[in-house]
Design an enzyme around this catalytic site. Structure first.
Site, PDB file in Angstrom:
ATOM      1  N   LYS A 178       0.790  -1.218   0.069  1.00 20.86           N
ATOM      2  CA  LYS A 178       0.010  -0.080  -0.139  1.00 20.86           C
ATOM      3  C   LYS A 178       1.093   1.148   0.021  1.00 20.86           C
ATOM      4  O   LYS A 178       1.645   1.403   0.897  1.00 20.86           O
ATOM      5  CB  LYS A 178      -0.905   0.036   1.295  1.00 20.86           C
ATOM      6  CG  LYS A 178      -1.458   1.581   1.571  1.00 20.86           C
ATOM      7  CD  LYS A 178      -2.380   1.197   2.616  1.00 20.86           C
ATOM      8  CE  LYS A 178      -2.650   2.946   3.344  1.00 20.86           C
ATOM      9  NZ  LYS A 178      -3.890   2.788   4.166  1.00 20.86           N
ATOM     10  N   LYS A 205       1.139   5.211   0.525  1.00 19.98           N
ATOM     11  CA  LYS A 205       0.104   6.414   1.087  1.00 19.98           C
ATOM     12  C   LYS A 205       0.594   7.478   0.150  1.00 19.98           C
ATOM     13  O   LYS A 205       1.841   7.924  -0.038  1.00 19.98           O
ATOM     14  CB  LYS A 205       1.096   6.701   2.600  1.00 19.98           C
ATOM     15  CG  LYS A 205       0.462   8.019   2.997  1.00 19.98           C
ATOM     16  CD  LYS A 205      -1.078   8.202   3.339  1.00 19.98           C
ATOM     17  CE  LYS A 205      -1.530   7.016   4.057  1.00 19.98           C
ATOM     18  NZ  LYS A 205      -3.153   7.201   4.390  1.00 19.98           N
ATOM     19  N   ASP A 212      -3.363   5.268  -1.509  1.00 25.75           N
ATOM     20  CA  ASP A 212      -4.616   5.921  -0.375  1.00 25.75           C
ATOM     21  C   ASP A 212      -3.797   7.433  -0.383  1.00 25.75           C
ATOM     22  O   ASP A 212      -3.150   7.582   0.397  1.00 25.75           O
ATOM     23  CB  ASP A 212      -4.067   5.450   0.908  1.00 25.75           C
ATOM     24  CG  ASP A 212      -5.053   6.127   1.907  1.00 25.75           C
ATOM     25  OD1 ASP A 212      -5.828   6.819   1.502  1.00 25.75           O
ATOM     26  OD2 ASP A 212      -4.815   5.659   3.294  1.00 25.75           O
ATOM     27  N   ASN A 268      -5.784   9.446   0.949  1.00 25.88           N
ATOM     28  CA  ASN A 268      -6.564  10.105   2.256  1.00 25.88           C
ATOM     29  C   ASN A 268      -7.431  11.465   1.518  1.00 25.88           C
ATOM     30  O   ASN A 268      -7.540  12.465   2.350  1.00 25.88           O
ATOM     31  CB  ASN A 268      -5.776  10.798   3.084  1.00 25.88           C
ATOM     32  CG  ASN A 268      -5.260   9.897   4.056  1.00 25.88           C
ATOM     33  OD1 ASN A 268      -3.919   9.308   4.071  1.00 25.88           O
ATOM     34  ND2 ASN A 268      -5.987   9.115   4.833  1.00 25.88           N
ATOM     35  N   GLU A 299      -7.861   3.506  -1.986  1.00 25.78           N
ATOM     36  CA  GLU A 299      -8.336   3.800  -0.737  1.00 25.78           C
ATOM     37  C   GLU A 299      -8.586   5.288  -0.687  1.00 25.78           C
ATOM     38  O   GLU A 299      -7.760   6.235  -1.256  1.00 25.78           O
ATOM     39  CB  GLU A 299      -7.353   3.225   0.076  1.00 25.78           C
ATOM     40  CG  GLU A 299      -7.603   3.594   1.443  1.00 25.78           C
ATOM     41  CD  GLU A 299      -6.732   2.786   2.680  1.00 25.78           C
ATOM     42  OE1 GLU A 299      -5.852   1.732   2.067  1.00 25.78           O
ATOM     43  OE2 GLU A 299      -6.325   3.522   3.521  1.00 25.78           O
ATOM     44  N   ASN A 338     -11.033   4.096   5.109  1.00 22.25           N
ATOM     45  CA  ASN A 338     -11.102   4.350   6.853  1.00 22.25           C
ATOM     46  C   ASN A 338     -11.378   5.919   6.957  1.00 22.25           C
ATOM     47  O   ASN A 338     -11.012   6.606   7.819  1.00 22.25           O
ATOM     48  CB  ASN A 338      -9.635   4.145   7.152  1.00 22.25           C
ATOM     49  CG  ASN A 338      -8.524   5.047   6.466  1.00 22.25           C
ATOM     50  OD1 ASN A 338      -7.987   4.657   5.593  1.00 22.25           O
ATOM     51  ND2 ASN A 338      -8.270   6.303   7.359  1.00 22.25           N
ATOM     52  N   ASP A 354     -10.721  -0.100  12.326  1.00 18.72           N
ATOM     53  CA  ASP A 354      -9.648   0.220  13.318  1.00 18.72           C
ATOM     54  C   ASP A 354     -10.132   0.062  14.551  1.00 18.72           C
ATOM     55  O   ASP A 354     -10.922   0.995  14.988  1.00 18.72           O
ATOM     56  CB  ASP A 354      -9.263   1.665  12.931  1.00 18.72           C
ATOM     57  CG  ASP A 354      -7.890   2.089  14.008  1.00 18.72           C
ATOM     58  OD1 ASP A 354      -7.907   1.750  15.088  1.00 18.72           O
ATOM     59  OD2 ASP A 354      -7.035   2.704  13.193  1.00 18.72           O
ATOM     60  N   HIS A 397      -7.265  -0.819   9.185  1.00 18.82           N
ATOM     61  CA  HIS A 397      -6.544   0.396   8.871  1.00 18.82           C
ATOM     62  C   HIS A 397      -5.517   0.505  10.055  1.00 18.82           C
ATOM     63  O   HIS A 397      -5.679  -0.214  11.264  1.00 18.82           O
ATOM     64  CB  HIS A 397      -7.518   1.402   9.222  1.00 18.82           C
ATOM     65  CG  HIS A 397      -6.907   2.791   9.450  1.00 18.82           C
ATOM     66  ND1 HIS A 397      -6.849   3.377  10.761  1.00 18.82           N
ATOM     67  CD2 HIS A 397      -6.544   3.868   8.571  1.00 18.82           C
ATOM     68  CE1 HIS A 397      -6.217   4.680  10.519  1.00 18.82           C
ATOM     69  NE2 HIS A 397      -6.072   4.730   9.414  1.00 18.82           N
ATOM     70  N   ASN A 450      -2.707   3.350  12.180  1.00 17.94           N
ATOM     71  CA  ASN A 450      -1.938   4.430  12.410  1.00 17.94           C
ATOM     72  C   ASN A 450      -0.593   4.157  13.204  1.00 17.94           C
ATOM     73  O   ASN A 450      -0.957   3.033  13.558  1.00 17.94           O
ATOM     74  CB  ASN A 450      -2.977   5.558  13.315  1.00 17.94           C
ATOM     75  CG  ASN A 450      -3.057   6.840  12.479  1.00 17.94           C
ATOM     76  OD1 ASN A 450      -2.287   7.572  12.289  1.00 17.94           O
ATOM     77  ND2 ASN A 450      -4.330   6.928  11.968  1.00 17.94           N
TER      78      ASN A 450
HETATM   79  O1  LIG Z   1       0.066   7.949   9.316  1.00 17.46           O
HETATM   80  C1  LIG Z   1      -0.301   8.477   8.302  1.00 17.46           C
HETATM   81  O2  LIG Z   1       0.465   9.252   7.782  1.00 17.46           O
HETATM   82  C2  LIG Z   1      -1.559   7.938   7.415  1.00 17.46           C
HETATM   83  O3  LIG Z   1      -2.021   8.573   6.570  1.00 17.46           O
HETATM   84  C3  LIG Z   1      -2.621   7.667   8.932  1.00 17.46           C
HETATM   85  O4  LIG Z   1      -2.680   9.188   9.330  1.00 17.46           O
HETATM   86  C4  LIG Z   1      -3.841   7.466   8.083  1.00 17.46           C
HETATM   87  O5  LIG Z   1      -5.189   7.477   9.069  1.00 17.46           O
HETATM   88  C5  LIG Z   1      -4.028   6.106   7.616  1.00 17.46           C
HETATM   89  O6  LIG Z   1      -2.978   5.394   7.625  1.00 17.46           O
HETATM   90  C6  LIG Z   1      -4.786   5.703   6.084  1.00 17.46           C
HETATM   91  O7  LIG Z   1      -4.819   4.608   5.838  1.00 17.46           O
HETATM   92  O8  LIG Z   1      -5.515   6.452   6.026  1.00 17.46           O
HETATM   93 MG   LIG Z   2      -6.559   5.032   4.507  1.00 19.93          MG
END
Ligand SMILES: O=C([O-])[C@@H](O)[C@@H](O)[C@H](O)[C@@H](O)C(=O)[O-]
Ligand SMILES: [Mg+2]
Length: 429
Positions: free
Chosen positions: A196, A198, A226, A228, A251, A274, A298, A325, A327
């Site tokens: 995955k 980010k 993902d 976000n 995601e 999430n 989560d 999910h 963190n």
């Molecule tokens: O830790 C991070 O930067 C993630 O972006 C986290 O804050 C997210 O809540 C998470 O991992 C996600 O899957 O969206």
């Molecule tokens: Mg996410």
């Protein structure tokens, strides 16, 4: 056997975190977590873990006081107690969490994020008292190991020089080659086979190129991206169309159930979340509109391991997939996730975990990933042991902090490198 709670210990800590980038900024060098211990009259101690920001500590303290004398087996009672704890309205004024990227922020969700740590601690204590693993208290495991995915992040080689931090050995990853190199390291170290990334960090074409590079380097392996919710509907449609052939799921490409539903309908690419489904109240609209095909549970903010099982049952009813999910978290939470994931029959995707990014822990022995999986412990309780010396060291760090790091703020961390930085407005692209 006397299962009455006679003591509760709350230990806020700061844990080292590498400079991982996301759409809001970058992780701070240390992140807050709260370690919860409940002790029974027989001297059995159970442990739990949750977010450690001030808004959670404010609730955990009065909550803990109300637990004295209650039974560790009274798991339903935890929710009744939580309802008695007042949430300061200013904590939920901003609908979205500044650091968490975890969807809507409500008083209930804050309470549930605290309840979950106590539920896990009570289950740990109960399991130890009865000589049963937590998964047995949840109805029994349906698998012996739980699969996790490699959680790839764009990252800098190190935090800005001016900040105190722990060094990490992952190197930088700011382009497709760096992302592929990081993925290789994940497979070498832990044997992960799903990846995955980010996203929401660089313009979408750069992230498309990174996912394409991963697909070439790891043909046939499940891939996820993902951002976000950083993209507009149009951008989400374009990315979904361009990467649809290689993604296991996309995601949270965009914010909100209506836009997610449109992306799902117009592209056919499975969407995971999430962010738009993080509470039971959000399920109905999202599922009836076909907005999400996989919910990433989560246990922290869904209110614990048993609520996670209930969520999984609702997902199963609607033919929606479920996974986990993550963190920033430590081994207690990884153990908790593994126990509940072991009991969920309809878990068909590798779970997320930040744990490989955490070089520090409060356990005497770290949990291990082998072949990308964590073996489900059959030892009583969670099967983990608190390292009190490490806990004291990380608590001392929290005590010594002037308050700058006690509340996660990825935008503030970014401003150290880029003083002009403000949290980008959404959609960013
Ligand atoms: O830790 C991070 O930067 C993630 O972006 C986290 O804050 C997210 O809540 C998470 O991992 C996600 O899957 O969206
Ligand atoms: Mg996410």
């Amino acid at each position: 056997m006397n299962l009455a709670i006679t003591d509760v210990r709350l230990t806020p800590i700061l844990v080292a975190d590498p400079p991982l980038l996301n759409t809001q900024g970058v992780h701070q060098p240390y992140t807050p977590r709260l370690i919860v211990e409940v002790v029974t009259a027989d001297g059995v101690t159970g442990v739990g873990e949750t977010y450690g920001d001030t808004k959670y500590l404010e609730l955990a303290r009065p909550f803990a006081e109300r637990l004295m004398g209650r039974q560790v087996s009274d798991l339903n009672g935890l929710f009744t107690v939580a309802d008695q704890v007042a949430v300061d309205a200013s904590r939920v004024d901003d609908a979205v969490d500044v650091g968490g990227l975890r969807g809507v922020q409500t008083a209930d969700k804050l309470r549930l994020s605290v309840v979950s740590a106590f539920e896990v601690a009570c289950l740990d204590a109960l399991g130890k008292a009865l000589g049963l693993p937590v998964h047995a208290l949840l109805g029994g495991k349906v698998r012996d190991a739980v699969e996790y995915s490699a959680y790839l992040f764009y990252k800098w080689a190190g935090h800005p020089e001016s900040v105190a931090c722990e060094k990490d050995d992952w190197g930088a990853a700011v382009d497709p080659a760096g992302v592929v190199a990081q993925a290789r390291r994940f497979t070498e170290r832990y044997g992960f086979t799903s990846f995955k990334l980010k996203g929401g960090v660089f313009p979408p074409d750069e992230e498309i190129a990174a996912v394409r590079a991963l697909a070439e380097a790891f043909p046939g392996h499940p891939l996820r991206l993902d951002p976000n919710g950083a993209w507009s509907l149009e951008t989400s449609l374009r990315v979904a169309q361009e990467l649809g052939d290689v993604l296991e799921y996309l995601e949270d490409p965009t914010l909100g159930t209506p836009a997610m539903a449109e992306v799902a309908e117009r592209t056919g690419v499975p969407l995971a979340t999430n962010m738009c489904v993080t509470t039971f109240a959000e399920i109905k609209e999202a599922f009836t509109r076909g907005a999400v095909q996989v919910v990433l549970s989560d246990h922290h903010y869904w209110g614990g391991l048993r609520n996670t099982q209930q969520l999984a049952a609702v997902c199963r009813t609607f033919g929606v997939g479920v996974s986990m999910h993550s963190n920033t978290h430590l081994g207690i939470s990884l153990a908790a996730m593994t126990h509940v994931a072991a009991t969920v029959p309809n878990l068909h995707h590798a779970c997320d975990s930040h744990y490989p990014w955490q070089s520090e822990d409060v356990l005497t022995e770290r949990l291990a990933f082998e072949g990308g999986k964590v073996t489900v412990s059959d030892a009583p309780g969670l099967g983990v042991e608190l390292d009190r010396e490490r806990l004291a060291v990380l608590h001392r760090r929290w005590l010594d902090d002037d308050g700058a790091l006690r509340d996660r703020d990825d935008a503030a961390a970014m401003r150290v490198a880029d003083p002009e930085w403000v949290t980008p407005s959404v959609p960013r692209w």
